[in-house]
Design a protein around this motif. Structure first.
Motif, PDB file in Angstrom:
ATOM      1  N   GLU A 127     -10.099  -4.503 -28.791  1.00  0.00           N
ATOM      2  CA  GLU A 127     -11.057  -4.106 -27.754  1.00  0.00           C
ATOM      3  C   GLU A 127     -12.086  -3.118 -28.317  1.00  0.00           C
ATOM      4  O   GLU A 127     -13.269  -3.171 -27.966  1.00  0.00           O
ATOM      5  N   GLU A 171     -13.125  -2.951 -31.470  1.00  0.00           N
ATOM      6  CA  GLU A 171     -14.043  -3.732 -32.301  1.00  0.00           C
ATOM      7  C   GLU A 171     -15.060  -4.473 -31.442  1.00  0.00           C
ATOM      8  O   GLU A 171     -16.258  -4.509 -31.759  1.00  0.00           O
ATOM      9  N   ARG A 172     -14.592  -5.072 -30.341  1.00  0.00           N
ATOM     10  CA  ARG A 172     -15.489  -5.827 -29.474  1.00  0.00           C
ATOM     11  C   ARG A 172     -16.559  -4.926 -28.869  1.00  0.00           C
ATOM     12  O   ARG A 172     -17.744  -5.272 -28.843  1.00  0.00           O
ATOM     13  N   GLU A 214     -19.038  -3.819 -31.638  1.00  0.00           N
ATOM     14  CA  GLU A 214     -19.872  -4.944 -32.073  1.00  0.00           C
ATOM     15  C   GLU A 214     -20.936  -5.284 -31.039  1.00  0.00           C
ATOM     16  O   GLU A 214     -22.034  -5.736 -31.376  1.00  0.00           O
ATOM     17  N   SER A 215     -20.645  -5.024 -29.753  1.00  0.00           N
ATOM     18  CA  SER A 215     -21.650  -5.275 -28.712  1.00  0.00           C
ATOM     19  C   SER A 215     -22.825  -4.317 -28.857  1.00  0.00           C
ATOM     20  O   SER A 215     -23.916  -4.569 -28.329  1.00  0.00           O
TER      21      SER A 215
END
Length: 500
Positions: A124, A126-127, A130-131
């Motif tokens: 979560e 990383e996500r 990355e956003s």
């Protein structure tokens, strides 16, 4: 953007006093849903107090707060966070030794069968990053990341709480231009997702780049609320200060007529990987500006001069004599003083009073048989409160309650109360408003006229150009240019930064 009839946040008639001194008087703030809203005002105008009342750090004496259609009175910041308000402070409130992912989900880690699900925590994190266009190993310790990444971690944590309003307090103070552009992209994405942002900054260009509406505070009151596009910069500054700009115009420091001998000489200094080959000299009664991009070695060079960082090679001279400093105590004994750019962690002691902070370096001379002369402390404090125009309710007021500009004046007074000859100032006006900046810069020039040698590091080139007798430019830890006289200009400093 026009505020609709049901704003996301409405604060009305907010009053707050500390020790009988009113810091907020009928203040108000309204923020629309999905709006980027600017909050501006001099240090001491009440911005931080208003935010702390909203987030539950302080209780209000009077007034009402309605958030997302419901009256609220948060008792603690965690209640505000759970209620949809996340705050990112200027001095990031993170845990350096924990991992990036642990910082994002601290206290809210997803669990599986009662055990923290680290795979989900990392995925979560990383996500989320990355956003924002940030790719980093979320398992690495946060302290190993640069300031820009740490800022994005703080934003990711705010977003992960499903915040409806994100408060950003001076979020760009430690970022370079490319990093600021990345941050603005994140703010626009938050806005497109329906998240409102309260953007607190003293940098006017940034406000106009990203905000739709603005609230201006002065002396604990809200004095203007309007569309930012209808507010030109001159009118905005005049509204914020409540007076004309004549006292704020930068006075070009034309240089000393008869420069004295070198108080400080640095020749070919090397320290670690940040200072490679730095050379400069500061004369008696001179203000030397030290310029360079972030990472150029400015702060590291100042720390070497103060004995806080090790010198690997090169020469350091005070009054023409080569010295080897074992630590800051050696530099202080030679009349060298240093104000760090980080007031919170390397300057003030928040829970101590103005008196205790101001006389800290003097304690050995004020104590007899281990007992400090309280009367002498107070007398010295009152003298410098008057001389520097420090605004406080009394010498006993906790320094944490003072504005940033007044905290900086206390730190200056701490050293001026001792017998110093060389003053090292690292970003002395960082995070303080335009009026306080003018006062600090004027004070520095007065000290130089009295014979003090001053080395000033500043990212604001306009300030550096206006107040310096000479400017030395660093690039990649090396001295690449020295500007004096008519050659001192923002364009020449920038050319030296880029090309040497």
């Amino acid at each position: 953007m026009t505020l609709d009839s049901s704003p996301l946040l409405s604060m009305q008639g907010i009053n707050k006093s500390f020790g009988g001194v009113a810091v907020l008087r009928g203040a108000r703030l309204e923020i629309g849903k999905g709006e980027v809203h600017a909050l501006i005002g001099q240090n001491g105008a009440g911005k931080s107090t208003l935010i702390k009342i909203l987030t539950g750090a302080y209780s209000r004496d009077a007034g009402s707060i309605v958030f997302a259609g419901h009256p609220v009175e948060f008792k603690a910041p965690i209640e505000a966070q759970n209620g949809g308000i996340s705050t990112i402070y200027q001095e990031l409130n993170l845990i350096p030794l924990r991992s990036v992912a642990e910082n994002i989900f601290a206290g809210r880690e997803p669990k599986r069968l009662g055990i923290i699900d680290w795979r989900r925590v990392n995925a979560e994190s990383e996500r989320l990053l990355e956003s924002f266009g940030i790719r980093v190993d979320v398992r690495r310790p946060l302290h190993s990341c640069n300031t820009a990444t740490q800022q994005m971690v703080a934003i990711a944590r705010a977003v992960s709480t499903q915040a409806k309003l994100v408060i950003m307090d001076e979020p760009t103070s430690s970022l370079d231009k490319a990093e600021v552009d990345t941050l603005f992209g994140v703010i626009r994405k938050l806005q497109s997702d329906g998240v409102a942002v309260l953007f607190v900054s003293h940098k006017l260009d940034e406000l106009y780049a990203v905000c739709q509406r603005i609230t201006v505070m002065r002396d604990g009151q809200t004095v203007a609320e309007r569309e930012l596009a209808s507010f030109d910069k001159l009118a905005l500054v005049q509204t914020m200060l409540g007076r004309e700009l004549s006292t704020l115009q930068a006075v070009r420091h034309t240089g000393i007529e008869h420069p004295g001998p070198d108080a400080l000489t640095v020749i070919g200094l090397k320290s670690g990987f940040r200072v490679e080959d730095a050379s400069l000299a500061v004369r008696r009664g001179e203000i030397l500006g030290l310029a360079g991009l972030l990472g150029s070695g400015r702060t590291e060079l100042a720390r070497c001069i103060f004995g806080a960082d090790r010198v690997d090679s090169g020469e350091l001279k005070f009054d023409g004599k080569v010295v080897s400093l074992a630590g800051p105590a050696d530099a202080i004994a030679r009349g060298v003083a240093y104000l760090s750019e980080d007031r919170k962690f390397e300057g003030i002691i928040p829970d101590l009073s103005v008196r205790e902070n101001l006389t800290l370096v003097l304690l050995p001379s004020l104590a007899r048989w281990g007992i400090v002369d309280h009367a002498a402390q107070t007398a010295i404090t009152l003298r410098f409160i008057e001389r520097l125009g420090i605004r406080c309710s009394s010498p006993e007021q906790p320094i944490r309650e003072l504005s940033g500009g007044n905290q900086q004046k206390v730190l200056l007074a701490r050293w001026l109360a001792t017998n110093i000859g060389l003053l090292l100032l690292d970003e002395p006006t960082r995070g303080i408003d335009i009026g306080a900046k003018a006062e600090i810069l004027t004070l520095i020039q007065e000290l130089a006229r009295e014979g003090l040698s001053v080395l000033v590091i500043a990212s604001e080139l306009e300030e550096l150009v206006a107040s310096s007798d000479r400017i030395v430019v660093l690039r990649d830890g090396r001295t690449v240019s020295e500007l004096r006289g008519d050659a001192i200009s923002e364009s020449n400093v920038m050319k030296a930064m880029a090309h040497g």
